[in-house]
Design an enzyme around this catalytic site. Structure first.
Site, mmCIF file in Angstrom:
data_model
loop_
_atom_site.group_PDB
_atom_site.id
_atom_site.type_symbol
_atom_site.label_atom_id
_atom_site.label_comp_id
_atom_site.label_asym_id
_atom_site.label_seq_id
_atom_site.Cartn_x
_atom_site.Cartn_y
_atom_site.Cartn_z
ATOM 1 N N HIS A 158 0.821 -1.220 0.000
ATOM 2 C CA HIS A 158 0.000 0.000 0.000
ATOM 3 C C HIS A 158 0.856 1.271 0.000
ATOM 4 O O HIS A 158 0.293 2.377 -0.036
ATOM 5 C CB HIS A 158 -0.928 0.028 1.211
ATOM 6 C CG HIS A 158 -1.955 -1.057 1.217
ATOM 7 N ND1 HIS A 158 -2.793 -1.294 0.153
ATOM 8 C CD2 HIS A 158 -2.267 -1.991 2.162
ATOM 9 C CE1 HIS A 158 -3.584 -2.319 0.437
ATOM 10 N NE2 HIS A 158 -3.287 -2.761 1.644
ATOM 11 N N ASP A 193 -2.850 -10.512 -2.456
ATOM 12 C CA ASP A 193 -3.348 -10.088 -1.155
ATOM 13 C C ASP A 193 -4.861 -9.840 -1.225
ATOM 14 O O ASP A 193 -5.409 -9.569 -2.302
ATOM 15 C CB ASP A 193 -2.625 -8.801 -0.759
ATOM 16 C CG ASP A 193 -2.867 -8.378 0.676
ATOM 17 O OD1 ASP A 193 -2.042 -8.716 1.538
ATOM 18 O OD2 ASP A 193 -3.869 -7.699 0.929
ATOM 19 N N HIS A 195 -6.337 -7.251 -0.223
ATOM 20 C CA HIS A 195 -6.536 -5.854 -0.602
ATOM 21 C C HIS A 195 -5.733 -5.514 -1.859
ATOM 22 O O HIS A 195 -4.628 -6.039 -2.064
ATOM 23 C CB HIS A 195 -6.096 -4.932 0.531
ATOM 24 C CG HIS A 195 -6.786 -5.196 1.831
ATOM 25 N ND1 HIS A 195 -6.231 -6.012 2.808
ATOM 26 C CD2 HIS A 195 -7.974 -4.770 2.313
ATOM 27 C CE1 HIS A 195 -7.057 -6.061 3.852
ATOM 28 N NE2 HIS A 195 -8.120 -5.313 3.574
ATOM 29 N N ASP A 282 -4.239 -12.897 3.787
ATOM 30 C CA ASP A 282 -5.486 -12.390 4.344
ATOM 31 C C ASP A 282 -6.695 -12.665 3.444
ATOM 32 O O ASP A 282 -7.833 -12.318 3.809
ATOM 33 C CB ASP A 282 -5.399 -10.901 4.675
ATOM 34 C CG ASP A 282 -4.732 -10.075 3.589
ATOM 35 O OD1 ASP A 282 -4.347 -10.646 2.546
ATOM 36 O OD2 ASP A 282 -4.579 -8.858 3.776
#
Length: 341
Positions: A158, A193, A195, A282
Site C-alpha cells: 500500500h 493479497d 486488498h 489475508d
C-alpha cells in the site's frame, strides 16, 4: 527454499488505528512474525538474515524527500508539545500539487494516507530490514535459486513512492521488482493479497518495464476504495501494463483460481524474465478482515499454479493477520509452490 528475515523487523509495534472512525487495536502486530516463521520452517525453508543493503535499493523506488521524512519524523514529532506517542496524521492535503509543508504535522498528513501506519521510534529500523529481506530474496533468485521467500514485516504494497498507508511504509514488492531489473528486461508483480496493491500500482502505473497484476476483493466497498477497479489499465508508457482482477466478497478457491488463469494469460503475453509474488494470506476464509474465502488447501493450489509459470520468483510477504491458521496457510502456499526444492 531460502527465507530472509531479521529480528529487528519485530520492533515496530503499532498500538492502534481507526476503523470506520473507531479506535481499534492495530492488527499488524509483531506476533505475525512468529507465526510466519513457524509456517516457513514447516515448509522446509532455511531462515537467513538479510544483509544491510543501505538506502540504495529503497531509494530506487521511493523519493528522497519521503525517506528523509520516514527516518526523522519521530524525533521531530516528539518536540511538539502534547503530541501523540506515535506519529499519526490529523490533516491531509486535498490535492498534493501545492507547497510542501515545513511542519512535522503537515508533512505527516502529506506522506501518510491514513491512520493505519503509526510511526514510533523503532519503525524506521524495522522498515529498512523488511525491505532488505526483499532485496536479498531477489538477489538469491538472480544468483540461481528458483525461488526465495522474504518475510517482510511491516508489509509494503500500500506504500506509494512518497506515501505510507495501510500498515505499509516502504513497498517491498516494488523494491524487489526494481532489484530484478538490474539483470532482467521485464518483471511482473502478481499481487494476491486480500486488498488491492494500490501503492505498487501507483509506483509503476506509467512504466512498461514492470507489469502489475492484482487479484483482490472488489474495492467498491472495501479498502483501499479509490484504487483497484478493473478499468485502471496504466497511463502513458504504462497503458496496458496494469491489470486489476477484483473479486466479489467471500469469493473462494474456485473464483480465485479462475482469476489466476486470467492473470497467467496476461503474464505469458508479457513474456517476463522474473516474477515477484506479493503474497497476502489475508484472503483466507478465517482472516480477521473477512473479505474473501480462500481455504488453507486453496493456498497450496494457488502456490502450485504460480510455480507452473516456471519463472524465477521472489515471494514477498504482504498481509495475513492473526488467526489460528496463519502459519498453516504460509506452509500450504510454500509447499504448493515447491517447499524446500
Amino acid at each position: 527454499m531460502k527465507a530472509f528475515y531479521a529480528a529487528e523487523q519485530k520492533r515496530h509495534n503499532p498500538k492502534a488505528f481507526l476503523s470506520s472512525g473507531a479506535p481499534q487495536p492495530n492488527p499488524e502486530q509483531p506476533e505475525r512474525v512468529e507465526r510466519l516463521l513457524t509456517g516457513a520452517r514447516a515448509a522446509g525453508c532455511e531462515i537467513l538474515r538479510p544483509r544491510d543493503q543501505g538506502l540504495g535499493p529503497i531509494a530506487a523506488v521511493h523519493t528522497p524527500e519521503y525517506l528523509d521524512f520516514l527516518e526523522h519524523i519521530y524525533a521531530r514529532w516528539q518536540r511538539i508539545a502534547e503530541a501523540s506517542e506515535e506519529v499519526i496524521p490529523n490533516i491531509h492535503p486535498l490535492v498534493r500539487n501545492g507547497r510542501y509543508p515545513a511542519s512535522a504535522v503537515g508533512q505527516a498528513g502529506y506522506h501518510m494516507a491514513d491512520t493505519a501506519c503509526p510511526i514510533s521510534g523503532e519503525t524506521w529500523e524495522s522498515v529498512c530490514w523488511s525491505a532488505w529481506s526483499a532485496v536479498d530474496a531477489a538477489d538469491a533468485v538472480m544468483a540461481g535459486d528458483r525461488a526465495a521467500y522474504a518475510l517482510c514485516r511491516p508489509p509494503g504494497h500500500h506504500a506509494f513512492a512518497d506515501v505510507a498507508g495501510g500498515f505499509c511504509f516502504v513497498n517491498n514488492s516494488a523494491v524487489a521488482a526494481q532489484r530484478f531489473l538490474s539483470s532482467s528486461a521485464r518483471v511482473v508483480i502478481l499481487d494476491i493479497d486480500l486488498h488491492h496493491g494500490n501503492g505498487t500500482q501507483g509506483i509503476f502505473y506509467q512504466r512498461a518495464d514492470v507489469l502489475t497484476i492484482s487479484i483482490h476483493a472488489d474495492p467498491v466497498r472495501f479498502y483501499p476504495f479509490f484504487w483497484g477497479h478493473a478499468d485502471e489499465r496504466g497511463e502513458g508508457p504504462g497503458l496496458g501494463y496494469n491489470l486489476n482482477l477484483p473479486l466479489e466478497r467471500k469469493s473462494g478457491d474456485a473464483e480465485f483460481l479462475a482469476a489466476l488463469d486470467v492473470a497467467f494469460r496476461r503474464i505469458r503475453a508479457y513474456a517476463p524474465d522474473a516474477l515477484v509474488v506479493a503474497l497476502g494470506l489475508d484472503a483466507f476464509e478465517g482472516d480477521p478482515f473477512g473479505g474473501l474465502s480462500v481455504s488453507t488447501p486453496g493456498f497450496a493450489r494457488i502456490g502450485e499454479a504460480i510455480a507452473g509459470l516456471g519463472l524465477p520468483t521472489a515471494i514477498v510477504q504482504e498481509g495475513g493477520y492473526l488467526c489460528d491458521a496463519l502459519s498453516d496457510n504460509l506452509t500450504s502456499f510454500l509447499t504448493g509452490f515447491g517447499g524446500a526444492a
